[in-house]
Design an enzyme around this catalytic site. Sequence first.
Site, mmCIF file in Angstrom:
data_model
loop_
_atom_site.group_PDB
_atom_site.id
_atom_site.type_symbol
_atom_site.label_atom_id
_atom_site.label_comp_id
_atom_site.label_asym_id
_atom_site.label_seq_id
_atom_site.Cartn_x
_atom_site.Cartn_y
_atom_site.Cartn_z
ATOM 1 N N TYR A 127 0.781 -1.231 0.000
ATOM 2 C CA TYR A 127 0.000 0.000 0.000
ATOM 3 C C TYR A 127 0.814 1.283 0.000
ATOM 4 O O TYR A 127 0.271 2.358 -0.212
ATOM 5 C CB TYR A 127 -0.984 -0.020 1.180
ATOM 6 C CG TYR A 127 -2.004 -1.121 1.030
ATOM 7 C CD1 TYR A 127 -3.089 -0.961 0.186
ATOM 8 C CD2 TYR A 127 -1.853 -2.334 1.694
ATOM 9 C CE1 TYR A 127 -4.018 -1.985 0.021
ATOM 10 C CE2 TYR A 127 -2.765 -3.362 1.530
ATOM 11 C CZ TYR A 127 -3.848 -3.178 0.690
ATOM 12 O OH TYR A 127 -4.751 -4.194 0.511
ATOM 13 N N PHE A 422 -10.009 -4.565 10.894
ATOM 14 C CA PHE A 422 -11.174 -4.408 10.002
ATOM 15 C C PHE A 422 -10.790 -4.705 8.573
ATOM 16 O O PHE A 422 -9.621 -4.859 8.250
ATOM 17 C CB PHE A 422 -11.767 -2.996 10.125
ATOM 18 C CG PHE A 422 -10.819 -1.877 9.840
ATOM 19 C CD1 PHE A 422 -10.625 -1.425 8.543
ATOM 20 C CD2 PHE A 422 -10.086 -1.265 10.860
ATOM 21 C CE1 PHE A 422 -9.750 -0.380 8.275
ATOM 22 C CE2 PHE A 422 -9.218 -0.217 10.603
ATOM 23 C CZ PHE A 422 -9.047 0.214 9.301
#
Length: 422
Positions: A127, A422
């Site tokens: 990322y 999450f």
Amino acid sequence: MGVQRTDLDVRPLGDGELPDWIRAMRTGFLRTPTPTPREVEIRSGAPGRLYGAFDAGRCVATYRSFDQRVTAVGGAPVAANAVSNVTVSPTHRRRGLLTRMIDADLRAARDRGDLVATLIAAEYRIYGRYGFGPAAGATEWEIDVARTGLDPRRPVPEEPGARLDLVDPDGVRALGPALYERVHRGQPGAVDRDARWWQRATGLFATGDEPWKEPFCVVHRSTDGTVDGLLVYRTDEKWGEGKRPLNTAAVEELSAATPAAERALWRYLCAVDWIATVRTGPRAPDSLVADLFPDARAARVTTAADWLWVRLLDVPGALTARSYEAAGSVVIEVVDEPLAAGGPSGGRFRLDAGPQGSSCTPTTGSAELVLPLGALARLWLGDASVRRLVDLGLVEEERPGAAARADALFRTGRRPWCPDLF
């Protein structure tokens, strides 16, 4: 990045495509591919935006995002675009599928006015090229209970009038949300939890492969009866020779609104009969557990790693959403990453900040610090040192002393932490 195939269809999910999307997602995470009807039912009601990549009608990549609030330094809730469930099937790697999905999603997030995007990275190297940076870490400890040196005669909790109570899952659902609201507003990097989070955590529904088993749940009440701490843990059942208990307690949740409540909950857990080892699960890197016991070596670090990653979608908006303990100014040149997922967020800005507020405006003045967008994410929640980033070659100091001034602005007394995966 590989060759992009334009014949692969990247788009939001359509009607009836969720089971195929879940199958691709489970394949990417090395889980049994075929979902149960119950998992399809549960995920169909989950909030969020689902994207997929399709090859001849079959889902070969997955991506989900949803609305989130992340606590900035100072306690302000910041609108975030949370990214999750990212997979690319092994047969379709290196074809630009993640780039296409994340770019479309982050552009939409910018248009909605989200200030940042967040994610928990399964792999470190993915990322950064999309402008994300590790903004908050997590540390796990293993506690050797016998070595802690705690006095078994010492009362827990220690505050006169405070008490500990065992509760069931209904009690957690009733008491937990209000407590967590207090906790996460004071913890930079923490994210909000909706009603579904508490339902899932207490067994009302589960999407995992294993049946949900009820844990032990304890609340700490202050002297006035207010619930200011919650502990959720599970134990195994293991005995050694000579009937020696070797049980391990694994912490799933420990939220405390006060240091006294946190100390009491850790001491309670280390005083439960038959528990020889405590595994803390991911905690804040500066958790009290590191130095809580008379013998601090009883708590051994087993994992210390990155956790919450952030991408600033609106640099001025994100920098002015947080607070600053010191007063000062600095001109920063933010260099966006080459792929510029979601559209470029770079530029040159002057940050004027102090305890009374801040402003961040575009400027043509000379840059004092030059840094990539991902490096700025490391600073946003106050965890990184500008000086150290300069030494690492991640930040360029164009004016002597600028790193020290920026450190005085960005650093905080409490390290950021996100309690949730999450």
